[in-house]
Design an enzyme around this catalytic site. Sequence first.
Site, mmCIF file in Angstrom:
data_model
loop_
_atom_site.group_PDB
_atom_site.id
_atom_site.type_symbol
_atom_site.label_atom_id
_atom_site.label_comp_id
_atom_site.label_asym_id
_atom_site.label_seq_id
_atom_site.Cartn_x
_atom_site.Cartn_y
_atom_site.Cartn_z
ATOM 1 N N CYS A 72 1.129 -1.122 0.060
ATOM 2 C CA CYS A 72 0.256 -0.122 -0.065
ATOM 3 C C CYS A 72 0.855 1.119 -0.104
ATOM 4 C CB CYS A 72 -0.736 -0.333 0.945
ATOM 5 S SG CYS A 72 -0.252 -0.022 2.953
ATOM 6 N N CYS B 272 -4.573 -0.948 -1.213
ATOM 7 C CA CYS B 272 -5.485 0.224 -1.573
ATOM 8 C C CYS B 272 -4.857 0.572 -3.444
ATOM 9 C CB CYS B 272 -4.275 0.757 -0.546
ATOM 10 S SG CYS B 272 -2.456 2.131 -0.808
ATOM 11 N N CYS C 22 4.998 -0.012 -10.173
ATOM 12 C CA CYS C 22 5.827 -0.444 -9.481
ATOM 13 C C CYS C 22 6.958 -1.785 -9.662
ATOM 14 C CB CYS C 22 5.032 -1.467 -8.358
ATOM 15 S SG CYS C 22 4.095 -1.355 -7.001
#
Length: 277
Positions: A119, A195, A203
Amino acid sequence: MIKEITDQLAILGHPQRITVFRMLMRRFPDTVPAGELAAELGVKPSTMSNYLNALQRSGLVKQERSGTSLLYSIEMKNVQQMLDFLIVDCCRGRPDLCMPSTKGSDTMTDRKFNVLFICVGNSARSIFAESLLRDIGGDRFNVYSAGTRPFSELNPFAVQVLQDKGHDTSVLRSKNVSEFSGPDAPYLDFVFTVCNQAANEECPAWDGQPISGHWGMVDPVKTDGTDAEKSLAFQNAYGGLKRRIQAFTSLPVESLDRIALQSAVDEIGRAPLEDTK
C-alpha cells in the site's frame, strides 16, 4: 472481428490512452472516477474525458454512473477477446513465442511461497495483511509488506487492533517497496496491492512475473471523528482483509496452474467485503 481488433489496437497505440488503459487494468475489477484518473496522470479533465471516450468506443472500457460521478472500468470480456486474437490466432497458440517467460513450471512447487502486500504508507492495511497471512497461513508462506511512500512509523490504531487480536507486532516495520526489487530481494510468488493509490503507481518489474492481485480497501487512516469511530474503521479494514486472506489460504496453491491461480486471486478481489472481526 479483425476490423474491431485493429481499431482497438489503434486506440491503444496512443501513449496516453494506453497509460489510462494500463492503470484501469491494474485497478481491475475496481471502478475508478474519471477525476481520479486525471489527477493521477496529471492531465486536464477534458483531455481525460477524450481518452476515456475513445477507450469506451473501442469496447475496452465501460462506464457506469454512481450519483453524479462517472466511473470507469475494464471491459474484460473484450480485452480477453483482443488478446486471444493476438495469442491464439496471430501466434497460432505458440506460448513459446508470444507468452512471457515465467521462470518455472506451470504449477507451483511444494515449497514456501513468498507473498508481498503493498500500500502507500505501509502503516495499516498492508501491515494487517502481513500479520494475518503470517498467522493464518502458517508455514506455507513467507510474508512481507511494503509501501510506495511509507510512513516512518506504524499507525497506532492499527498496532492496537493487531495486539488486541493476538498478533506479534514486534516483527513489523514500515518498509519501502524498493527493498523488494534489488538483487538480494526474495523471489516473489504473489504481489497484492491493498489500496487504490498503490495500484495506480508504477511498481518494480518483478523477476519471474509473480501472480498479482488488487484487493483495494478503504483507508482507515483517513477516517475522521472520535477515537471510537476511528477504531471501528480499523476494525472493519482488518475484518475485510481477514476474509480475503482466509479465502487465499484455502486455495490449493501447490496444485493449481498459474492461470487458475490468477483467476482465483482476481475472484477474491471481486468478492464483497464483509465485517469479519
